[in-house]
Design an enzyme around this catalytic site. Sequence first.
Site, short mmCIF file in Angstrom:
data_model
loop_
_atom_site.label_atom_id
_atom_site.label_comp_id
_atom_site.label_asym_id
_atom_site.label_seq_id
_atom_site.Cartn_x
_atom_site.Cartn_y
_atom_site.Cartn_z
N LYS A 82 -27.48 -15.97 -61.13
CA LYS A 82 -26.51 -15.21 -61.91
C LYS A 82 -26.53 -15.75 -63.33
CE LYS A 82 -21.57 -13.93 -61.75
NZ LYS A 82 -20.30 -14.08 -61.00
N SER B 138 -17.90 -9.79 -59.60
CA SER B 138 -18.71 -9.83 -60.79
C SER B 138 -20.18 -10.15 -60.55
CB SER B 138 -18.14 -10.86 -61.76
OG SER B 138 -18.29 -12.18 -61.25
N SER C 293 -15.79 -12.61 -56.33
CA SER C 293 -16.99 -12.15 -57.04
C SER C 293 -18.32 -12.38 -56.33
CB SER C 293 -17.06 -12.80 -58.43
OG SER C 293 -16.20 -12.15 -59.32
#
Lengths: 95, 488
Positions: B78, B153, B177
């Site tokens: 990420k 997210s 997330s």
Amino acid sequence: MALDPKALSGVAHLARLHLDPADTDALTERLNSILGMVDRLQEADVADVAPLAHPLDATQPLRDDTVSEADIREQVQPLAPATGDGCYLVPRVIE
Amino acid sequence: MPMHRKTLTELKAGLDAGDFSARELAEHFLARIDTLDPQLNSFISVTRDQALAQADAADQARAAGQAGLLNGLPIAHKDIFCTRGVRTSCGSRMLDNFISPYDATVVERMQAAGAVMLGKTNMDEFAMGSSNETSWYGPVKNPWDVARVPGGSSGGSAAAVAARLVPAATGTDTGGSIRQPAALTGITGLKPTYGRVSRWGMIAFASSLDQAGPMATSAADCALLLSAMSGHDPRDSTSVHQPVDDYSAALDQPLKGLRIGVPEEFFPATLDDRIASTTRAAMAELEKQGATLVSIRLPSVDLSVPAYYVIAPAEASSNLSRFDGVRYGYRCDDPQDLEDMYKRSRSEGFGAEVKRRILVGTYALSHGYYDAYYLRAQKVRRLISNDFARAFEQVDVIMGPTSPEQAFALGAKSDDPVTMYMADVFTIAVNLAGLPALSMPAGMIDGLPVGIQVIGNYFREGQILNVAHQFQQATDWHQQAPAFGEGA
């Protein structure tokens, strides 16, 4: 509790954010919808409840008071928008 | 079976057996990313040259008998994790020009274990969002239906894994997330106990809630990844001194005698019947394996969304004060003076949702409102944590749905922050308490995956992975992949 555009402008200054006057009303409305949802916290009976700041009962670890970081100025300064003579440059503060 | 349909565990076995090299594996997945990602937008940066160099190094290490736990396995990080020499944007214009001078501990550990990083995945800006629509780099599409969101997210990581563009990826979970996008894309994702994985080099959103974890197509893969990611890090003062369990070894425990807590609060009257029945069917499967279901109450979790939307923005407003246009990141053009530089750099560098949260957090911490908002939210946080502690006196794990709905249409909630916040109604309480929890696919509704959540007691990641693995041994929901990209 609700924000009005004047209070919002004070909060924006604290947060060092510039508000676009054209957006202020819409932003105030959205923030108030968030604060309205958050106001449900007032329902809770929290008398005699200690606040929880951290999920684990942890204590701050200490280390020896010795220098552990190398000088990395040459690696990190190229990331800055403006530097000179090894310093970070910002607009003039003192006339 | 093509390489991209294999799990990480199967790819590891293939590398061990010499069926393919790390370089072949990296090239196969890089080619898929090149061909397919333009439709998904799940990557912000693809690090081809670095990936091939790492793959060659992994092949050499294997030849020399020095293969690490993840040797030669392709992964993606990420874009919230700092990666040395590679742009680390956090999905924000603020950091679009930020080339990290160092690696996050998670990145360093996985690299030391031999993992090959293919790139950095898209995400909601500063991890603030549940749809991956707040990214400066544009929304990510869900490979099950490209008109829908992948959740957020960690939406880029979830979409990339679900589309088999990479076999596994890292994510971070502050309020759901990892778990919510895992649920919306049909993959398995684990948020470890707070403090289990180092936060050093992970760009901070809400420091008392943030935790990194693995996202992959099976619980066994998450176990492998978590073993490599976890452990004490002296550079993160909240990193714990607990020994790391052998998560892979715990997978095969039989579930006989397992007590599963079923909280009423996770099955409200408003919950979609089909999601409720999918969740109950999954628990019935575990009952067949010898687990017992115990009805429990978590009376305060109902207030977890309001508590979270005080605590997380308050911490964010403090953490994000570092972005001032001085030492790194975005600076506005032609500032009139220092204050103008701060204000315009921040206003132009941050997107709308990030600014909203900074303003809410600043307000909640400001004079006159601290007690009414922040302190009260922290007290409610204690009540929520106590609810779980009481429940875990009676049960081993707690289960329920991960998300109240399946993947929603792009744009459906982007104008209404409060409706968007409710996407995390079942995941947030876990972050407030600091517990570990996993989401795994357990059914399909209208062609879209449904995820269920398994919550464990502190540091019982091994147990929730065991429960998920046993479920996955008996079912094949985790093996279902979207039709997207199958011709490629």
